[in-house]
Design an enzyme around this catalytic site. Sequence first.
Site, PDB file in Angstrom:
ATOM      1  N   ASP A 116       0.924  -1.241  -0.098  1.00  0.00           N
ATOM      2  CA  ASP A 116      -0.018   0.000  -0.025  1.00  0.00           C
ATOM      3  C   ASP A 116       0.719   1.412   0.113  1.00  0.00           C
ATOM      4  O   ASP A 116       0.752   2.213  -0.707  1.00  0.00           O
ATOM      5  CB  ASP A 116      -0.839   0.132   1.164  1.00  0.00           C
ATOM      6  CG  ASP A 116      -2.014  -1.028   1.227  1.00  0.00           C
ATOM      7  OD1 ASP A 116      -1.884  -1.673   0.248  1.00  0.00           O
ATOM      8  OD2 ASP A 116      -2.742  -1.090   1.947  1.00  0.00           O
ATOM      9  N   TYR A 117       1.764   1.174   0.762  1.00  0.00           N
ATOM     10  CA  TYR A 117       2.791   2.362   0.779  1.00  0.00           C
ATOM     11  C   TYR A 117       3.287   2.729  -0.467  1.00  0.00           C
ATOM     12  O   TYR A 117       3.516   3.699  -0.917  1.00  0.00           O
ATOM     13  CB  TYR A 117       4.395   1.890   1.771  1.00  0.00           C
ATOM     14  CG  TYR A 117       4.974   2.985   1.956  1.00  0.00           C
ATOM     15  CD1 TYR A 117       4.558   4.262   2.634  1.00  0.00           C
ATOM     16  CD2 TYR A 117       6.387   2.891   1.493  1.00  0.00           C
ATOM     17  CE1 TYR A 117       5.590   5.173   2.807  1.00  0.00           C
ATOM     18  CE2 TYR A 117       7.270   3.863   1.587  1.00  0.00           C
ATOM     19  CZ  TYR A 117       6.932   5.064   2.199  1.00  0.00           C
ATOM     20  OH  TYR A 117       7.836   6.177   2.354  1.00  0.00           O
ATOM     21  N   SER A 169     -36.927  -5.994 -13.554  1.00  0.00           N
ATOM     22  CA  SER A 169     -36.828  -6.693 -12.464  1.00  0.00           C
ATOM     23  C   SER A 169     -36.706  -8.075 -12.660  1.00  0.00           C
ATOM     24  O   SER A 169     -36.362  -8.591 -13.883  1.00  0.00           O
ATOM     25  CB  SER A 169     -38.216  -6.304 -11.718  1.00  0.00           C
ATOM     26  OG  SER A 169     -38.065  -6.836 -10.243  1.00  0.00           O
ATOM     27  N   LEU A 170     -36.608  -8.929 -11.628  1.00  0.00           N
ATOM     28  CA  LEU A 170     -36.511 -10.235 -11.911  1.00  0.00           C
ATOM     29  C   LEU A 170     -37.781 -11.044 -11.246  1.00  0.00           C
ATOM     30  O   LEU A 170     -38.220 -10.754 -10.087  1.00  0.00           O
ATOM     31  CB  LEU A 170     -35.454 -10.992 -10.943  1.00  0.00           C
ATOM     32  CG  LEU A 170     -34.075 -10.921 -11.818  1.00  0.00           C
ATOM     33  CD1 LEU A 170     -32.849 -11.313 -11.170  1.00  0.00           C
ATOM     34  CD2 LEU A 170     -33.849 -11.512 -13.109  1.00  0.00           C
ATOM     35  N   GLU A 181     -25.917 -17.871 -11.510  1.00  0.00           N
ATOM     36  CA  GLU A 181     -25.333 -16.758 -10.842  1.00  0.00           C
ATOM     37  C   GLU A 181     -25.537 -16.516  -9.392  1.00  0.00           C
ATOM     38  O   GLU A 181     -26.880 -16.778  -9.084  1.00  0.00           O
ATOM     39  CB  GLU A 181     -25.144 -15.424 -11.431  1.00  0.00           C
ATOM     40  CG  GLU A 181     -24.589 -15.449 -12.899  1.00  0.00           C
ATOM     41  CD  GLU A 181     -25.057 -14.472 -13.773  1.00  0.00           C
ATOM     42  OE1 GLU A 181     -25.093 -13.329 -13.164  1.00  0.00           O
ATOM     43  OE2 GLU A 181     -25.391 -14.621 -15.015  1.00  0.00           O
ATOM     44  N   LYS A 215     -27.194 -14.187  -6.365  1.00  0.00           N
ATOM     45  CA  LYS A 215     -27.863 -12.774  -6.496  1.00  0.00           C
ATOM     46  C   LYS A 215     -27.067 -11.891  -5.446  1.00  0.00           C
ATOM     47  O   LYS A 215     -27.401 -11.910  -4.134  1.00  0.00           O
ATOM     48  CB  LYS A 215     -29.211 -12.998  -6.476  1.00  0.00           C
ATOM     49  CG  LYS A 215     -30.073 -11.778  -6.489  1.00  0.00           C
ATOM     50  CD  LYS A 215     -31.751 -12.207  -6.611  1.00  0.00           C
ATOM     51  CE  LYS A 215     -32.526 -11.116  -6.891  1.00  0.00           C
ATOM     52  NZ  LYS A 215     -32.614 -10.017  -5.958  1.00  0.00           N
ATOM     53  N   ASP A 275     -26.836  -8.664  -3.024  1.00  0.00           N
ATOM     54  CA  ASP A 275     -27.586  -7.706  -2.436  1.00  0.00           C
ATOM     55  C   ASP A 275     -27.123  -6.164  -2.419  1.00  0.00           C
ATOM     56  O   ASP A 275     -26.512  -6.033  -1.442  1.00  0.00           O
ATOM     57  CB  ASP A 275     -28.297  -8.519  -1.185  1.00  0.00           C
ATOM     58  CG  ASP A 275     -29.488  -7.966  -0.889  1.00  0.00           C
ATOM     59  OD1 ASP A 275     -30.118  -7.199  -1.544  1.00  0.00           O
ATOM     60  OD2 ASP A 275     -29.944  -8.159   0.462  1.00  0.00           O
ATOM     61  N   TYR A 306     -22.916  -8.483 -13.951  1.00  0.00           N
ATOM     62  CA  TYR A 306     -23.366  -9.544 -14.496  1.00  0.00           C
ATOM     63  C   TYR A 306     -23.939  -9.543 -15.713  1.00  0.00           C
ATOM     64  O   TYR A 306     -24.806 -10.377 -16.087  1.00  0.00           O
ATOM     65  CB  TYR A 306     -24.528 -10.022 -13.212  1.00  0.00           C
ATOM     66  CG  TYR A 306     -25.399  -9.153 -12.668  1.00  0.00           C
ATOM     67  CD1 TYR A 306     -25.529  -8.356 -11.772  1.00  0.00           C
ATOM     68  CD2 TYR A 306     -26.503  -8.610 -13.952  1.00  0.00           C
ATOM     69  CE1 TYR A 306     -26.478  -7.393 -11.318  1.00  0.00           C
ATOM     70  CE2 TYR A 306     -27.236  -7.562 -13.859  1.00  0.00           C
ATOM     71  CZ  TYR A 306     -27.219  -7.084 -12.328  1.00  0.00           C
ATOM     72  OH  TYR A 306     -28.373  -5.980 -12.014  1.00  0.00           O
ATOM     73  N   LYS A 364     -34.709 -17.300  -4.242  1.00  0.00           N
ATOM     74  CA  LYS A 364     -34.398 -16.795  -3.041  1.00  0.00           C
ATOM     75  C   LYS A 364     -34.095 -17.725  -1.965  1.00  0.00           C
ATOM     76  O   LYS A 364     -34.938 -18.653  -1.925  1.00  0.00           O
ATOM     77  CB  LYS A 364     -35.606 -15.880  -2.788  1.00  0.00           C
ATOM     78  CG  LYS A 364     -35.975 -14.735  -3.641  1.00  0.00           C
ATOM     79  CD  LYS A 364     -34.883 -13.527  -3.288  1.00  0.00           C
ATOM     80  CE  LYS A 364     -35.183 -12.149  -4.082  1.00  0.00           C
ATOM     81  NZ  LYS A 364     -36.051 -11.181  -3.362  1.00  0.00           N
ATOM     82  N   CYS A 413     -67.468 -13.842  13.238  1.00  0.00           N
ATOM     83  CA  CYS A 413     -66.834 -12.823  12.165  1.00  0.00           C
ATOM     84  C   CYS A 413     -66.583 -11.697  12.850  1.00  0.00           C
ATOM     85  O   CYS A 413     -67.293 -11.017  13.499  1.00  0.00           O
ATOM     86  CB  CYS A 413     -67.759 -12.580  10.975  1.00  0.00           C
ATOM     87  SG  CYS A 413     -66.858 -11.311   9.779  1.00  0.00           S
ATOM     88  N   CYS A 465     -68.847  -8.723  11.107  1.00  0.00           N
ATOM     89  CA  CYS A 465     -70.182  -8.913  11.116  1.00  0.00           C
ATOM     90  C   CYS A 465     -70.938  -9.663  12.078  1.00  0.00           C
ATOM     91  O   CYS A 465     -71.946  -9.924  12.086  1.00  0.00           O
ATOM     92  CB  CYS A 465     -70.670  -8.986   9.497  1.00  0.00           C
ATOM     93  SG  CYS A 465     -70.637 -10.907   9.194  1.00  0.00           S
ATOM     94  N   CYS A 505     -66.847 -16.746   7.113  1.00  0.00           N
ATOM     95  CA  CYS A 505     -67.886 -16.191   7.274  1.00  0.00           C
ATOM     96  C   CYS A 505     -68.940 -16.338   6.330  1.00  0.00           C
ATOM     97  O   CYS A 505     -68.814 -15.942   5.186  1.00  0.00           O
ATOM     98  CB  CYS A 505     -67.438 -14.647   7.538  1.00  0.00           C
ATOM     99  SG  CYS A 505     -69.012 -13.534   7.614  1.00  0.00           S
ATOM    100  N   CYS A 514     -71.503  -9.190   4.927  1.00  0.00           N
ATOM    101  CA  CYS A 514     -70.376  -8.798   5.336  1.00  0.00           C
ATOM    102  C   CYS A 514     -69.494  -7.880   4.755  1.00  0.00           C
ATOM    103  O   CYS A 514     -69.343  -7.978   3.655  1.00  0.00           O
ATOM    104  CB  CYS A 514     -69.814 -10.289   5.478  1.00  0.00           C
ATOM    105  SG  CYS A 514     -68.012 -10.084   6.709  1.00  0.00           S
TER     106      CYS A 514
HETATM  107  P1  AMP Z   1     -35.502  -7.723  -7.638  1.00  0.00           P
HETATM  108  O1  AMP Z   1     -34.924  -6.263  -7.197  1.00  0.00           O
HETATM  109  O2  AMP Z   1     -35.814  -8.672  -6.549  1.00  0.00           O
HETATM  110  O3  AMP Z   1     -36.580  -7.591  -8.605  1.00  0.00           O
HETATM  111  O4  AMP Z   1     -34.320  -8.642  -8.211  1.00  0.00           O
HETATM  112  C1  AMP Z   1     -33.617  -8.128  -9.438  1.00  0.00           C
HETATM  113  C2  AMP Z   1     -32.364  -7.346  -9.148  1.00  0.00           C
HETATM  114  O5  AMP Z   1     -31.294  -8.029  -8.655  1.00  0.00           O
HETATM  115  C3  AMP Z   1     -31.605  -6.718 -10.354  1.00  0.00           C
HETATM  116  O6  AMP Z   1     -32.297  -5.391 -10.541  1.00  0.00           O
HETATM  117  C4  AMP Z   1     -30.269  -6.713  -9.980  1.00  0.00           C
HETATM  118  O7  AMP Z   1     -30.157  -5.632  -9.360  1.00  0.00           O
HETATM  119  C5  AMP Z   1     -30.377  -7.709  -8.952  1.00  0.00           C
HETATM  120  N1  AMP Z   1     -29.148  -8.748  -9.116  1.00  0.00           N
HETATM  121  C6  AMP Z   1     -28.290  -9.329  -8.256  1.00  0.00           C
HETATM  122  N2  AMP Z   1     -27.377 -10.125  -8.753  1.00  0.00           N
HETATM  123  C7  AMP Z   1     -27.691 -10.422  -9.932  1.00  0.00           C
HETATM  124  C8  AMP Z   1     -27.592 -11.358 -11.181  1.00  0.00           C
HETATM  125  N3  AMP Z   1     -26.383 -12.140 -10.966  1.00  0.00           N
HETATM  126  N4  AMP Z   1     -28.006 -10.903 -12.280  1.00  0.00           N
HETATM  127  C9  AMP Z   1     -28.988 -10.321 -12.379  1.00  0.00           C
HETATM  128  N5  AMP Z   1     -29.538  -9.365 -11.354  1.00  0.00           N
HETATM  129  C10 AMP Z   1     -28.962  -9.454 -10.351  1.00  0.00           C
HETATM  130 ZN    ZN Z   2     -68.346 -11.407   8.291  1.00  0.00          ZN
END
Ligand code: AMP
Ligand code: ZN
Length: 664
Positions: free
Chosen positions: A31-32, A80-81, A110, A112, A114, A221, A308, A402, A405, A420, A426
């Site tokens: 590092d130095y 999204s996934l 792969e 996932k 976070d 990814y 998940k 219930c 109601c 119910c 109701c």
């Molecule tokens: P979700 O937010 O639950 O809809 O999941 C989708 C998100 O997972 C994506 O927008 C990515 O940001 C994230 N993610 C993390 N790892 C991966 C991966 N290996 N491939 C694709 N998406 C990933």
């Molecule tokens: Zn009811």
Amino acid sequence: MNIEQKINQLREELREHNHNYYVLDTPTISDYEFDLKLKELQELETNHPQHYDPNSPTLRVGGEITKNFKTVTHEFRMYSLANSYSKEELEDWEKRIKKFVDGVIEYTCELKYDGASINLSYENGELLRGVTRGDGYQGDDVTTNIKTIKSVPLKLKGNFPKRFDIRGEIILPFEGFAKMNKTREEAGEDLYRNPRNTASGSLKLQDSREVAKRPLECLLYSIKGKGLPFTTQFEGLENAREWGFKVPKAAKIARNMTEVMDYINYWDIHRYDLPYETDGVVIKVNSFYQQEELGYTAKVPRWAIAFKFKSEQAVTILHKITYQVGRTGAITPVANLEPIDLAGTIVKRASLHNADQIEKLDIREGDTVFVEKGGEIIPKIVGVDLEKRTKNLQHTSYITHCPKCNTELVRKDGDAKHFCPNIMGCPPQIIGRIQHFISRKAMDIEGLGGETVALLVENGLIINYADLYDLTEDKLIPLERMAQKSAENLINGVEASKQITFERVLFSLGIRFVGETVAKKLARHYKSINALANASEEELILVDEIGDVIAKSVVSFFSSEENKTLIDRLKLYGLQLEISSERLTNQTDKLEGKTFVVSGIFFKVTRNELKQLIEDNGGKVSSSISKKTAYVIAGENIGPSKKTKAESLKVPIITEDEFLLMIS
Ligand code: AMP
Ligand code: ZN
């Protein structure tokens, strides 16, 4: 060597050392020594500003302040996934996608990560821009902050395309997170809640020098671009690694679901050895060609799915058990908890499922319970810490009436839930049914939403869906939050719904077990509500795909006096309770047993009318081409992959006119 050469040489060296240290985790100098070289470069740059380079390693320390992050539109939408939580769900997914593509499917598995997703754009091997995911269409330009993250290469190596986007996740490894919190603790400041929120919060800091101090990392990814020099996801990962990106080596190819499950099971255990947080595995169809075939739904790619991991448990106190009533009258017990942080979110309520569950776990108010966030949106209670139970706690006796109601609850043999039975009186059932009636796939009433329905019911303006057709502006306007314009829209929306086709009206009625597809079947078979109402169980069962559960439910619906009155009123208001005579005379069996795929833009009829015509003539509509497809009806701009697929499977492609001729 002149000054410029010296500067370039130092930049090159520092870049290499950065890569060794932050991407490969194998530094070759101390590092130095690194700091000495960096200082030397800094001095040269200060004294010779004409050699400024926006991607110099010296700029990694930050300094630029961003007041407002610019909004940037993504060239490729960031989807999204879809999620899955079990082997069965994954197998269902595979079954679904196999209907869309033929041949062998290989998967890339792969981890996932976070963190916070990011889209990096590169041009001529230099980082151009880093943009957050935002709403998927547009995000914030956080380039100045991204440049301080050492594992993001500012200049690429090797044989990269001229222009491309690469996606990844900005994460904060556990160790760095802990260090940050230690400093905060010593300073007497509030602690950061979890690595993920801290990572995504960091991207939006105005002072990039602050960001530079945080030990963020970027794991990549996926590559997006035109004319990429590879055709699979896995090759993309390997290429990205060669260009200098940090791509975890855990990625692997699986040739079938068994291998996918092996991967998942391995990482479910070994993820605890990783230096950063993962919340699952992402499974992607490897071939880009097959990915294109599969395409996207409104929100997610069909060619990928997340699995998940079971998330962590938390321990907390259960204060009180309350009960919810759903649209069908089903009762759900809910645990009201002492708020607790569970994997980064504060949990106050958890589902208790049903009476048996409470009995089985002997859950009592006042107990110390284990809460887990599984697949469901609301977490569940998975057990009781009996050692912590105090003597005075009362055994839970399930409600008998219930909560809304006060009607005595019933539980039929074989049902896990209590119901119910006060269907017509109701409140949550009344509201729920009307909300179903107006929903998008049902009557799709514009200008009327779920909350307004509740408001109308609570104010005594409606108690069933037929009442909607008696509403007038005068009745609506006195309501709180109901402006003249909204009242007008609502009335117009209700009026317009009288044109909705019979099959959708049938679905809207909310007959138990009669979903969209069943409603279509029944409508086509019986052609009018009268004929359907008169059908016996025995007759109903003879209809294709109708079983005895549905048959019983239909008969029971039409035998209720209340429902009969409702239907009579709907008729009076002019809703479509039969297939119009015009459509009826046009109904044939000409297309019996034939499946059609519709693609492109049409001129004589709309896409929906085309689908209706196919079904009216006994045919079926499918969204994907297979050997079983009889014809593809192609409009203008038919998708190129659909075209190739039809040709390779020798499925005839016909025009709109040819189709209309076929049924005339
Ligand atoms: P979700 O937010 O639950 O809809 O999941 C989708 C998100 O997972 C994506 O927008 C990515 O940001 C994230 N993610 C993390 N790892 C991966 C991966 N290996 N491939 C694709 N998406 C990933
Ligand atoms: Zn009811």
